[in-house]
Design an enzyme around this catalytic site. Sequence first.
Site, PDB file in Angstrom:
ATOM      1  N   CYS A 166      34.402  46.342  31.608  1.00  0.00           N
ATOM      2  CA  CYS A 166      33.527  46.516  32.765  1.00  0.00           C
ATOM      3  C   CYS A 166      33.525  47.987  33.169  1.00  0.00           C
ATOM      4  CB  CYS A 166      34.020  45.653  33.925  1.00  0.00           C
ATOM      5  SG  CYS A 166      33.144  45.967  35.480  1.00  0.00           S
ATOM      6  N   ASP A 211      35.846  42.501  28.685  1.00  0.00           N
ATOM      7  CA  ASP A 211      34.777  41.527  28.464  1.00  0.00           C
ATOM      8  C   ASP A 211      34.856  41.091  27.005  1.00  0.00           C
ATOM      9  OD1 ASP A 211      33.679  41.731  31.072  1.00  0.00           O
ATOM     10  OD2 ASP A 211      32.580  43.533  30.505  1.00  0.00           O
TER      11      ASP A 211
END
Length: 276
Positions: A184, A191
């Site tokens: 992120c 992620d």
Amino acid sequence: MQHPAEHSPLGKSSQYIAEYSPELLFPISRTSKWAELGLDGANLPYQGVDYWNCYELSWLLPSGKPVVAIGEFAIPADSPNIIESKSFKLYLNSLNQTVFASWGELQATLARDLSAVAGKPVAVRLRSLTEVAGEGVATLPGQCIDELEISVTQYAHPQPELLRCDASRVVEESLHSHLLKSNCPVTGQPDWGSLVVQYRGAALDHASLLAYLVSFRQHADFHEQCVERIFLDLQRLLQPQSLTVYARYVRRGGLDINPYRSTEALRVDNARLVRQ
């Protein structure tokens, strides 16, 4: 330069509001990232959609009895804005103590609010747990490339120069990997994703594709922009007759995000993978 999400709820302590609050939704313009990738929003080289699935969706009936469901949201890839994920979660949580007379009323409310923030119509589908449970877990199409031997030393930024192809051979194939990871851009949280590449064009070297995908490992960007970058890098290399790039990310905060970009008409199978 300050990231456009810096003013969003990401990375900040937030109060959880349990009554309907559409003002919680926070838009992030796609324009700056399109410009970074050399794209013009009025003339994108792909069609696409961002599928969001919500597993923490609940509201009240007029009797006061709670209902739970799974929500599916389809945001057009050419919408002016994406919806910041934590604000999306906070908005959905604001429905928890809100009364809706029917599933249809809630669906219409969600479509109205999300479309207003995205800047284009967002399709909404509400599904019962029984319906979704009956579908099981899907597998990705084509050949998995994750067992190929590669050597990787750089993880900070995507390295399209790793990609190779054989221009003397034209093939049509589907490849997939579960080794996609990025971070992120605001919180630095990982992620995790699985990615499909389907194309007809110059034969892509499979090991080079895997090494390229692994080079995203410490890259900081949103899911949607990672998929668009992969699409563009492959398009430049392969000059394909057709190309589709589709990622399915592991959920966070009860939401998973699944960007789909293609030169072809949309044929998206929004089917849950084993890590979702």
